[in-house]
Enzyme design. Structure first.
Site, PDB file in Angstrom:
ATOM      1  N   SER A 191     -24.010 -18.781  -7.105  1.00 31.18           N
ATOM      2  CA  SER A 191     -23.035 -19.533  -6.304  1.00 31.18           C
ATOM      3  C   SER A 191     -23.444 -20.997  -6.329  1.00 31.18           C
ATOM      4  CB  SER A 191     -23.059 -19.045  -4.853  1.00 31.18           C
ATOM      5  OG  SER A 191     -24.207 -19.544  -4.191  1.00 31.18           O
ATOM      6  N   ASP A 192     -22.547 -21.876  -5.893  1.00 33.20           N
ATOM      7  CA  ASP A 192     -23.004 -23.240  -5.656  1.00 33.20           C
ATOM      8  C   ASP A 192     -23.704 -23.256  -4.297  1.00 33.20           C
ATOM      9  OD1 ASP A 192     -23.539 -25.930  -5.830  1.00 33.20           O
ATOM     10  OD2 ASP A 192     -21.535 -26.509  -6.456  1.00 33.20           O
ATOM     11  N   TRP A 193     -24.320 -24.375  -4.000  1.00 32.36           N
ATOM     12  CA  TRP A 193     -25.121 -24.512  -2.774  1.00 32.36           C
ATOM     13  C   TRP A 193     -24.255 -24.185  -1.535  1.00 32.36           C
ATOM     14  CZ3 TRP A 193     -30.225 -26.796  -2.230  1.00 32.36           C
ATOM     15  CH2 TRP A 193     -30.616 -26.979  -0.906  1.00 32.36           C
ATOM     16  N   ALA A 194     -24.570 -23.074  -0.895  1.00 33.54           N
ATOM     17  CA  ALA A 194     -23.895 -22.651   0.338  1.00 33.54           C
ATOM     18  C   ALA A 194     -22.427 -22.277   0.134  1.00 33.54           C
ATOM     19  CB  ALA A 194     -24.007 -23.703   1.438  1.00 33.54           C
TER      20      ALA A 194
END
Ligand code: NOJ
Length: 747
Positions: free
Chosen positions: A280-283
């Site tokens: 995933s991307d950050w958060a």
């Protein structure tokens, strides 16, 4: 072995029970992966699916224990070769299954040796140089223990307001796809090599269409546009062997891309058969709650894992909730096994199970090596686009009596590196001021003029004007600092900031020749500046070697060769403006254009011609895609088709003669465009289908061939991928707005 204690490691593995065998052949590797998974507890599997950022654990002991206990599969931004070595040793020797860790970092356009921002690299249209640059980035990063980088960023964008246009290869799916391939190959290198680094094709997908260019914003992309434009570079990255993909922040047609089954499962896994891993991307998993798509963290974890995310970056919904979700039967353990297999496959492909530990010497031998700096200079030189050169203002003679060097960007060691330089060090940068000083010494008259781009003060103007008056010519460095582009740094106004233009107006009054060098992370709206200056060199953010590269060009050791990978607009109101737009039912010609100031004051006219145009901007952009000048002149003649009929299962060759009719030996980027005249859905007015960088001596000419196959004409029409018979036009030219044209029929 030069770098590694491989024998030591192998024996360690043997004595520690040789927790996994690696096999070159895929079947045995798959078998090993399945065997390993069958021995893992659910908690250990979920541990693999977590990527922790440095600082996540309260202290180093807690971090090491997490590794020992198999609670984490990867780290992000853990730095230092020794530290990484030690953690990898713990993972391999002290954790139950000896599963190595992935150490990820954003190495976007260089590690310590910084290359031009990706938009600059794309201006080179030189995939081989870019592949080499990315290899160097990986070699430097690998010497510090990094084995995974979050690059290439291959989002297509039509919006220069979007700060991340700097990280992109621009507006075109074909050009971006070529760079996607080159970058993946460069980053990963040979997977058997100790310097192999996993690439990550990001951000999957559509992120570059953020509404209004505001980062993280909503995107709506109909399926034909998604497939014909935005997915293409990702498909190329997959084909080039990218080991990982990153889901994005944006919601796409109402479904966040980190929980989007259509893109992550239907397209990536089912259609493309991608066997690598999705992070995933950050958060971005937990942000699905903020999007209003997940009710809570547990729901977010369920949606992300079900759709196709294998590893969660930074937030902890997977490690907190996946076990419960399995126990409740909402997610099957089989699905978890598949996700973990994707992760282990990447670790195995990189050879991490048997990869020996680092030797501290490697970094010393590679970081900022002379050959790396040379390539940075060469690529920077190849990425600067000459936008104007009236009366051969450039090149300047090194014997010039005196030269005014003006502007804060003449001496901006940090900002010349551009966005996303975690590890770039401004002390390594050579600025244009330094290089020009080396060449001209006292003949250079330097003045800042303005302190920084947004400076509104004119107090420095007088010194700049004095320097200009004393000099034969002026090189004025303008632009925007690196912080004005990149992630979250979007601008609504894309003009040159502050009073930089006002100073240009004052300098113009001196009557001296003015060369404007623009350093920026986006195509700025510089219509007035283009008019005022005698020559304009668009340098983007060129990286560590900005100074030598600019000097190479302005003093004529080399000619500029770069061409624009994006359309330059006259002002933000023209956005979006891209060359492969549709024709519309009412296309306007220049002759249709009535300028707003020419409309009679009391006009009672109903309309100004019922055409698709702006009455203030007109119908043209400031500069077209593919545009760029040279110190020589190239003439395009003799366009030929091997046949005007293209049969299915055959191909035709389209060729033209390119002559260097000036007096500078250099390269030309020859471009080939196609138009499909009638389709089952409307087709773009031009599409880039080929390009070739050729080298021609003055007085010489070269025949350039492009092959066109029916498959090159395929598109998605909303239902299917189709190749439709009918009439086509083809151009070979120096940019998207000019060229020789012919026709052929696909039968
Ligand atoms: C967020 C960015 O969108 C992504 O491109 C980057 O790789 C990650 N942060 C990690 O730093």
């Amino acid at each position: 072995m030069k770098y590694f204690h491989s024998i030591l490691l192998l024996s360690l593995l043997i004595f520690s029970g040789c927790k996994i065998k690696t096999g070159k052949d895929t079947d045995s590797s798959e078998q090993n992966i399945q065997e390993l998974i069958s021995k893992m507890t659910l908690a250990e599997k979920i541990g693999q699916m977590y990527q922790a950022f440095d600082g996540f654990y309260p202290n180093d002991e807690a971090l090491k224990n997490a590794v020992r206990e198999g609670k984490v599969g990867s780290f992000l931004n853990v730095q230092g070769a020794d530290r990484i070595n030690e953690l990898q040793r713990i993972a391999l020797e002290e954790s139950k299954h000896g599963i190595p860790l992935l150490f990820g970092r954003d190495v976007i356009h260089g590690y310590r040796t910084i290359f031009p921002i990706p938009l600059g690299m794309a201006s080179s249209w030189d995939t081989s140089l870019v592949e080499k640059a990315m290899r160097i980035s990986s070699v430097e990063a690998a010497s510090m223990g990094i084995n995974w980088t979050f690059a290439p960023m291959i989002d297509i964008t039509w919006d220069p307001r979007w700060g991340r246009i700097a990280e992109s290869c621009g507006e075109d799916p074909f050009l971006t796809s070529q760079f996607a391939t080159a970058m993946v190959k460069g980053i990963q290198g040979n997977l058997d090599d100790p310097t192999a680094v996993a690439a990550c094709a990001k951000h999957f997908v559509g992120y570059g269409m953020a509404e209004a260019g505001r980062d993280y914003n909503t995107t709506y992309i109909p399926e034909p546009l998604l497939r014909n434009v935005h997915l293409k570079p990702f498909k190329a990255a997959k084909a080039a062997g990218a080991l990982t993909f990153m889901s994005a922040f944006n919601d796409l047609n109402g479904v966040p891309t980190s929980g989007n089954e259509f893109t992550l499962k239907t397209i990536l896994r089912d259609e493309w058969n991608f066997k690598g891993m999705v992070v995933s991307d950050w958060a971005s998993v937990e942000e699905m709650i903020t999007h209003g798509y997940a009710a809570n963290r547990k729901d977010a974890a369920e949606k992300a894992v079900s759709a196709g995310v294998d590893m969660e970056m930074s937030t902890t919904s997977f490690i907190d909730y996946l076990k419960i979700l399995v126990e409740e039967g909402k997610i099957s353990e089989k699905l978890i096994n598949n996700r973990v297999a994707n992760i282990l496959r990447v670790k195995m492909s990189l050879g991490l199970f048997t990869k020996p530990f680092l030797d501290g010497k490697m970094a010393k031998d590679t970081i900022l090596a002379k050959s790396h700096l040379n390539l940075s200079r060469e690529l920077a030189r190849n990425s600067m686009v000459l936008l104007k050169n009236n009366n051969q203002t450039l090149p300047l003679s090194k014997d010039i009596r005196s030269l005014a060097v003006i502007g804060s960007f003449a001496d901006a060691p940090h900002d010349q590196m551009g966005t996303w330089v975690f590890d770039g060090n401004s002390d390594d940068s050579e600025t244009p001021r330094t290089t020009i000083n080396k060449i001209l010494g006292k003949r250079m008259n330097f003045a800042l003029g303005v302190e920084y781009s947004r400076d509104k003060s004119t107090v420095g103007f007088n010194k700049a004007i004095d320097a200009a008056r004393k000099s034969e010519a002026i090189v004025y460095f303008v632009g925007e600092e690196s912080i004005l582009s990149g992630e979250s740094n979007s601008r609504g106004i894309i003009d040159l900031p502050g009073v930089q233009k006002e100073l240009l107006i004052e300098l113009k009054k001196t009557g001296k020749r003015i060369i404007l060098v623009v350093m920026a992370g986006r195509p700025l709206a510089i219509a007035d500046e283009l008019e005022l200056a005698d020559a304009v060199l668009y340098a983007w953010h060129p990286g560590t070697m900005a100074g030598p590269a600019v000097a190479d060009l302005i003093f004529g050791d080399y000619s500029p060769t770069a061409k624009l990978p994006v359309t330059f607009v006259k002002g933000a109101g023209q956005i979006p403006f891209y060359y492969y737009r549709k024709n519309t039912g009412r296309p306007a010609a220049n002759s249709d254009f009535t300028y707003i100031d020419d409309i009679p004051r009391n006009s009672k006219q109903l309309s100004l011609g019922f055409k698709s145009m702006h009455i203030d901007y007109g119908i043209e952009p400031l500069l077209p895609f593919g545009y760029g000048l040279s110190y020589t002149k190239f003439q395009y003649t003799n366009l030929q088709l091997s046949d005007t009929i293209l049969n299915f299962n055959e191909s035709i060759i389209v060729s033209a003669n390119i002559s260097n009719v000036g007096n500078f030996e250099t390269d030309e980027i020859v471009q080939m465009y196609v138009r499909d005249k009638v389709g089952s859905i409307t087709r773009p007015i031009k599409e880039l289908k080929g390009f070739n960088k050729i080298h021609v001596k003055p007085g010489d000419n070269m025949k350039v061939d492009f092959e066109i196959k029916p498959a090159d004409l395929e598109f998605f029409n909303g239902k299917d991928y189709v190749i439709e018979p009918g009439n086509f036009e083809v151009w070979i030219g120096p940019n998207s707005a000019e060229g020789l044209k012919a026709k052929f029929v696909l039968k």
